[in-house]
Enzyme design. Structure first.
Site, PDB file in Angstrom:
ATOM      1  N   ASP A 155       0.856  -1.182   0.000  1.00  0.00           N
ATOM      2  CA  ASP A 155       0.000   0.000   0.000  1.00  0.00           C
ATOM      3  C   ASP A 155       0.894   1.233   0.000  1.00  0.00           C
ATOM      4  O   ASP A 155       1.236   1.788   1.037  1.00  0.00           O
ATOM      5  CB  ASP A 155      -0.911  -0.009   1.226  1.00  0.00           C
ATOM      6  CG  ASP A 155      -2.002   1.050   1.144  1.00  0.00           C
ATOM      7  OD1 ASP A 155      -2.041   1.776   0.129  1.00  0.00           O
ATOM      8  OD2 ASP A 155      -2.810   1.156   2.080  1.00  0.00           O
ATOM      9  N   ALA A 156       1.286   1.637  -1.211  1.00  0.00           N
ATOM     10  CA  ALA A 156       2.279   2.694  -1.380  1.00  0.00           C
ATOM     11  C   ALA A 156       1.707   3.949  -2.027  1.00  0.00           C
ATOM     12  O   ALA A 156       2.275   5.028  -1.909  1.00  0.00           O
ATOM     13  CB  ALA A 156       3.439   2.174  -2.229  1.00  0.00           C
ATOM     14  N   LYS A 157       0.596   3.788  -2.738  1.00  0.00           N
ATOM     15  CA  LYS A 157      -0.082   4.906  -3.415  1.00  0.00           C
ATOM     16  C   LYS A 157       0.889   5.723  -4.259  1.00  0.00           C
ATOM     17  O   LYS A 157       0.915   6.953  -4.218  1.00  0.00           O
ATOM     18  CB  LYS A 157      -0.823   5.789  -2.401  1.00  0.00           C
ATOM     19  CG  LYS A 157      -1.885   5.028  -1.614  1.00  0.00           C
ATOM     20  CD  LYS A 157      -2.587   5.903  -0.605  1.00  0.00           C
ATOM     21  CE  LYS A 157      -3.646   5.130   0.166  1.00  0.00           C
ATOM     22  NZ  LYS A 157      -3.057   4.113   1.087  1.00  0.00           N
ATOM     23  N   ARG A 158       1.701   5.031  -5.037  1.00  0.00           N
ATOM     24  CA  ARG A 158       2.658   5.695  -5.918  1.00  0.00           C
ATOM     25  C   ARG A 158       1.957   6.201  -7.175  1.00  0.00           C
ATOM     26  O   ARG A 158       0.825   5.842  -7.461  1.00  0.00           O
ATOM     27  CB  ARG A 158       3.791   4.733  -6.285  1.00  0.00           C
ATOM     28  CG  ARG A 158       4.587   4.185  -5.098  1.00  0.00           C
ATOM     29  CD  ARG A 158       5.290   5.297  -4.337  1.00  0.00           C
ATOM     30  NE  ARG A 158       6.326   4.782  -3.453  1.00  0.00           N
ATOM     31  CZ  ARG A 158       6.297   4.797  -2.133  1.00  0.00           C
ATOM     32  NH1 ARG A 158       5.245   5.310  -1.520  1.00  0.00           N
ATOM     33  NH2 ARG A 158       7.287   4.316  -1.411  1.00  0.00           N
ATOM     34  N   THR A 180      -0.625  -0.306  -4.714  1.00  0.00           N
ATOM     35  CA  THR A 180      -1.652   0.719  -4.919  1.00  0.00           C
ATOM     36  C   THR A 180      -1.033   1.907  -5.642  1.00  0.00           C
ATOM     37  O   THR A 180       0.096   2.311  -5.362  1.00  0.00           O
ATOM     38  CB  THR A 180      -2.268   1.176  -3.584  1.00  0.00           C
ATOM     39  OG1 THR A 180      -1.241   1.652  -2.722  1.00  0.00           O
ATOM     40  CG2 THR A 180      -3.013   0.030  -2.920  1.00  0.00           C
TER      41      THR A 180
END
Length: 273
Positions: free
Chosen positions: A94-97, A121
């Site tokens: 869950d990094a939301k890059r 993510t």
């Protein structure tokens, strides 16, 4: 792990639970602080206690990055431990890059080449060329932010264009030009309720990663009523509601009991398939 394998795991375990490893050094039981690597010691105990009850783990990178090099080491050790001991688990970074193409390519290399994680993510705000570098890896998944569970989601995601199309709907429609339901999932917050009905009209066959059940107040029953499809199509995450229910030496046992309660609710919901 492909879509069919994921569904087989869900059927076998009668669960679509993802345990979020949002591990905060300031919230774990104090006795673990004596360990050489307290974060990994906590994660290992949680994983061992819950692995038969869930189908995925989701380490949130912010909690590891906040500790610098030590945090990254704990994160890598956690991923390695899951892969070696519970290879049927779907691992979500869950990094939301999401950045310009060459930067996204480096993020993708980190998670897919270096760490060999199943999925990451990704934020879609910068458009196609910020997402497609993640899609060049066979067998890996992009989990695109669509409609999130936080209060601020109303600031942009629910705004409408002159034709009445909401921004999250535009994200869902446009992104299907980039990949199909064998390589892309979407983040949809459990707190969005009936919006799942609208989402399923646009992406009927995709898996949805659903945070917000438990501590954030989302309803599992409502999520399933409006979001479940013929292959389940849901990975429902719970973090605080499982990993922090107890701060004594019995924390892992308490986490297992909390996960078991959710798993039993999910087994009931799966009977409708």
């Amino acid at each position: 792990m492909n879509k069919q394998q994921l569904f087989e795991n869900i059927k076998r375990k009668q669960s679509f639970l993802c345990v979020g490893l949002d591990t905060d050094i300031k919230k774990i039981p104090e006795h673990l602080l004596k360990e050489e690597d307290p974060i990994f010691a906590f994660n290992k105990a949680i994983i061992d206690a819950t692995a038969d009850l869930c189908i995925a783990y989701k380490p949130n990178l912010a909690f590891y990055e906040s500790m610098g090099v030590k945090g990254w080491i704990a994160f890598e050790k956690t991923v390695k431990y899951i892969k070696e001991n519970y290879p049927d688990q779907f691992i979500i970074a869950d990094a939301k890059r999401g950045d310009i193409g060459n930067t996204s390519a480096m993020y993708a290399r980190t998670f897919f080449d270096e760490l060999d994680i199943d999925s990451v993510t990704v934020a879609p705000y910068m458009g196609e060329d910020s997402v497609t570098p993640f899609l060049t890896y066979e067998g890996k998944w992009v989990i695109l932010l669509a409609l999130t569970s936080n209060k601020g989601s109303h600031d942009f995601q629910l705004t409408e264009d002159p034709n009445g199309e909401r921004l999250f709907e535009k994200v869902l429609r446009k992104s299907q030009e980039w990949a199909n339901d064998e390589q892309m999932m979407y983040v949809v917050g459990a707190t969005q309720g009936r919006a799942f009905e609208d989402i399923r009209k646009i992406v009927p066959n995709h898996f949805l990663l659903v945070p917000g059940v438990g501590a954030q107040g989302g309803s599992l029953e409502e999520v399933c009523k409006y979001g479940m499809n013929s292959t389940c199509g849901l990975i429902v995450n719970s973090s605080r509601g499982i990993i922090y229910v107890d701060k004594t030496e019995k924390f892992a046992e308490a986490a297992r009991n909390a996960a078991k309660e959710v798993q039993q609710q999910m087994a009931e919901q799966l009977k409708q398939l």
